[in-house]
Scaffold this motif. Structure first.
Motif, PDB file in Angstrom:
ATOM      1  N   PHE A 196       0.833  -1.205   0.000  1.00  0.00           N
ATOM      2  CA  PHE A 196       0.000   0.000   0.000  1.00  0.00           C
ATOM      3  C   PHE A 196       0.868   1.256   0.000  1.00  0.00           C
ATOM      4  CE2 PHE A 196      -1.554   3.392   2.827  1.00  0.00           C
ATOM      5  CZ  PHE A 196      -2.477   3.960   1.953  1.00  0.00           C
ATOM      6  N   LEU A 197       1.859   1.298   0.895  1.00  0.00           N
ATOM      7  CA  LEU A 197       2.721   2.471   0.972  1.00  0.00           C
ATOM      8  C   LEU A 197       3.469   2.693  -0.339  1.00  0.00           C
ATOM      9  CD1 LEU A 197       4.073   1.960   4.594  1.00  0.00           C
ATOM     10  CD2 LEU A 197       2.571   3.806   3.824  1.00  0.00           C
ATOM     11  N   ALA A 198       3.955   1.606  -0.943  1.00  0.00           N
ATOM     12  CA  ALA A 198       4.681   1.725  -2.213  1.00  0.00           C
ATOM     13  C   ALA A 198       3.770   2.243  -3.323  1.00  0.00           C
ATOM     14  CB  ALA A 198       5.288   0.383  -2.597  1.00  0.00           C
ATOM     15  N   SER A 199       2.473   1.912  -3.249  1.00  0.00           N
ATOM     16  CA  SER A 199       1.540   2.365  -4.289  1.00  0.00           C
ATOM     17  C   SER A 199       1.402   3.885  -4.299  1.00  0.00           C
ATOM     18  CB  SER A 199       0.165   1.715  -4.088  1.00  0.00           C
ATOM     19  OG  SER A 199      -0.527   2.292  -2.983  1.00  0.00           O
ATOM     20  N   LEU A 200       1.768   4.542  -3.206  1.00  0.00           N
ATOM     21  CA  LEU A 200       1.674   6.000  -3.129  1.00  0.00           C
ATOM     22  C   LEU A 200       2.750   6.679  -3.972  1.00  0.00           C
ATOM     23  CD1 LEU A 200       0.895   6.410   0.675  1.00  0.00           C
ATOM     24  CD2 LEU A 200      -0.693   6.077  -1.237  1.00  0.00           C
ATOM     25  N   SER A 201       3.700   5.879  -4.471  1.00  0.00           N
ATOM     26  CA  SER A 201       4.725   6.422  -5.366  1.00  0.00           C
ATOM     27  C   SER A 201       4.104   7.051  -6.610  1.00  0.00           C
ATOM     28  CB  SER A 201       5.700   5.316  -5.779  1.00  0.00           C
ATOM     29  OG  SER A 201       6.575   5.771  -6.776  1.00  0.00           O
ATOM     30  N   GLU A 202       2.934   6.566  -6.990  1.00  0.00           N
ATOM     31  CA  GLU A 202       2.225   7.137  -8.145  1.00  0.00           C
ATOM     32  C   GLU A 202       1.989   8.630  -7.928  1.00  0.00           C
ATOM     33  OE1 GLU A 202      -2.317   6.982  -9.915  1.00  0.00           O
ATOM     34  OE2 GLU A 202      -1.544   5.224  -8.830  1.00  0.00           O
ATOM     35  N   PHE A 203       1.543   8.992  -6.735  1.00  0.00           N
ATOM     36  CA  PHE A 203       1.306  10.406  -6.411  1.00  0.00           C
ATOM     37  C   PHE A 203       2.630  11.165  -6.332  1.00  0.00           C
ATOM     38  CE2 PHE A 203       0.977  13.885  -3.375  1.00  0.00           C
ATOM     39  CZ  PHE A 203      -0.139  14.581  -3.839  1.00  0.00           C
ATOM     40  N   ILE A 204       3.614  10.557  -5.685  1.00  0.00           N
ATOM     41  CA  ILE A 204       4.922  11.205  -5.525  1.00  0.00           C
ATOM     42  C   ILE A 204       5.513  11.555  -6.885  1.00  0.00           C
ATOM     43  CG2 ILE A 204       7.302  10.857  -4.732  1.00  0.00           C
ATOM     44  CD1 ILE A 204       6.096   9.026  -2.523  1.00  0.00           C
ATOM     45  N   HIS A 205       5.516  10.584  -7.797  1.00  0.00           N
ATOM     46  CA  HIS A 205       6.130  10.805  -9.106  1.00  0.00           C
ATOM     47  C   HIS A 205       5.379  11.873  -9.900  1.00  0.00           C
ATOM     48  CE1 HIS A 205       7.481   9.881 -13.247  1.00  0.00           C
ATOM     49  NE2 HIS A 205       8.607   9.567 -12.626  1.00  0.00           N
ATOM     50  N   ARG A 206       4.077  11.907  -9.743  1.00  0.00           N
ATOM     51  CA  ARG A 206       3.253  12.871 -10.471  1.00  0.00           C
ATOM     52  C   ARG A 206       3.486  14.295  -9.983  1.00  0.00           C
ATOM     53  NH1 ARG A 206      -1.246   9.891 -10.282  1.00  0.00           N
ATOM     54  NH2 ARG A 206      -2.172  10.959  -8.511  1.00  0.00           N
ATOM     55  N   HIS A 207       4.007  14.443  -8.759  1.00  0.00           N
ATOM     56  CA  HIS A 207       4.138  15.780  -8.173  1.00  0.00           C
ATOM     57  C   HIS A 207       5.580  16.102  -7.765  1.00  0.00           C
ATOM     58  CE1 HIS A 207      -0.145  16.535  -8.269  1.00  0.00           C
ATOM     59  NE2 HIS A 207      -0.329  15.306  -7.840  1.00  0.00           N
ATOM     60  N   LEU A 208       6.517  15.642  -8.573  1.00  0.00           N
ATOM     61  CA  LEU A 208       7.922  15.952  -8.303  1.00  0.00           C
ATOM     62  C   LEU A 208       8.244  17.438  -8.468  1.00  0.00           C
ATOM     63  CD1 LEU A 208       9.680  12.878  -9.950  1.00  0.00           C
ATOM     64  CD2 LEU A 208       9.748  13.502  -7.528  1.00  0.00           C
ATOM     65  N   GLU A 211       8.454  21.177  -4.362  1.00  0.00           N
ATOM     66  CA  GLU A 211       9.797  21.179  -3.771  1.00  0.00           C
ATOM     67  C   GLU A 211       9.924  20.200  -2.614  1.00  0.00           C
ATOM     68  OE1 GLU A 211      13.791  22.245  -3.049  1.00  0.00           O
ATOM     69  OE2 GLU A 211      12.482  22.560  -4.778  1.00  0.00           O
ATOM     70  N   GLY A 212       8.928  20.184  -1.722  1.00  0.00           N
ATOM     71  CA  GLY A 212       9.011  19.309  -0.565  1.00  0.00           C
ATOM     72  C   GLY A 212       9.016  17.839  -0.944  1.00  0.00           C
ATOM     73  N   ILE A 213       8.226  17.465  -1.941  1.00  0.00           N
ATOM     74  CA  ILE A 213       8.186  16.071  -2.396  1.00  0.00           C
ATOM     75  C   ILE A 213       9.494  15.699  -3.070  1.00  0.00           C
ATOM     76  CG2 ILE A 213       7.103  14.528  -4.081  1.00  0.00           C
ATOM     77  CD1 ILE A 213       4.420  15.745  -3.327  1.00  0.00           C
TER      78      ILE A 213
END
Length: 281
Positions: A196-208, A211-213
């Motif tokens: 589940f936590l790894a699936s959140l990478s989708e959001f992280i990558h989309r919002h690189l 600055e904070g991410i």
């Protein structure tokens, strides 16, 4: 005559069968993951008998090379025995760790530092034949720096402790359809919180572009290099990577590797084609 190669994770297993040893004649099959720490012997037998063998048809498999997560030295013989039940006529049946598979896929018979960055993380120093040294990854609770699960963990922490702006938190909740009670339930009450936590990478990558991410991604890659790669003390060896996190974040990863004075080697999303090349020699 054919060679069968498997790359098995906790979620899925990708199989490639090279008919007559010819990599232009490939049969590709996907089954569930066969991590021996999560799947029983009978479940493995069922997958081999009902999901794999029917798709191979009447191909005679002469050699089986199975690389998987959870295939530690003490369970290699167990996996080989289960494979032999389905491939009794095979001349060669081998089961090895996913880490050795990554070494062979990325480096072949050359030395290097090999890393896996996907849902979890791992690394080792490889001499072209065997793994010389491996710094334990310890899993996403105790370690796994650089992995998708740890990125997801840091994202949740930063969203709900105010490290990231409130606007980013609102954007996350809208895009992912999750609020804090849902997240707590998935992490603490449902199985496979790491996935589940790894699936959140989708959001992280989309919002690189946030600055904070972006800084959080840099930080987790820096931790991976500083906590794990530095232990090998070999700046002369290139770092090669396999896994979805390494592949999709290669620009950020390369920046950190170079900033910390290491050489960047090869990056592969999956080890399978590298293993095909290795076993077709």
């Amino acid at each position: 005559m054919a060679i069968l190669i498997a790359d098995s994770g906790s979620t899925k297993t990708d199989w490639i069968c090279l008919a007559d040893g010819d990599d232009s004649k490939q049969i590709e099959v996907q089954t569930m993951g066969l991590n021996p720490f999560h799947v029983s012997d009978n479940e493995i037998r069922e997958v081999l008998a009902h999901d794999l063998l029917p798709q191979l048809g009447d191909v005679h498999v002469d050699a089986v090379y199975f690389y998987g997560s959870g295939v530690r030295p003490e369970v290699e013989a167990r996996i080989e025995g289960l494979l032999r039940e389905s491939f009794a006529d095979a001349r060669v049946v081998e089961a090895h760790s996913d880490l050795l598979g990554a070494c062979r896929a990325l480096c072949g018979d050359k030395a290097g530092i090999v890393c896996i960055l996907g849902t979890g993380a791992n690394s080792c120093m490889y001499d072209g034949k065997i793994i010389l040294h491996n710094t334990p990854a310890l899993g996403y609770i105790l370690g796994d720096e650089g992995s998708g699960a740890v990125m997801g963990k840091h994202l949740i922490h930063d969203l709900y402790t105010g490290v990231l702006p409130h606007s980013v938190r609102l954007m996350f909740e809208k895009e992912m359809g999750l609020e804090l009670p849902d997240i707590i339930n998935k992490v603490y009450r449902e199985p496979q919180a790491n996935r589940f936590l790894a699936s959140l990478s989708e959001f992280i990558h989309r919002h690189l572009d946030e600055e904070g991410i972006r800084q959080m991604v840099y930080s987790t890659f820096s931790d991976f290099v500083n906590y794990h790669i530095s232990r090998y003390g070999r700046h002369d060896l290139a770092l090669s990577f396999v896994g979805s996190i390494a592949y999709y974040y290669q620009e950020q990863l390369q920046l950190i590797v170079q900033m910390l004075d290491y050489q960047m080697g090869t990056i592969l999303k999956s080890p399978l084609q590298g293993l095909v090349a290795y076993h077709s020699k």
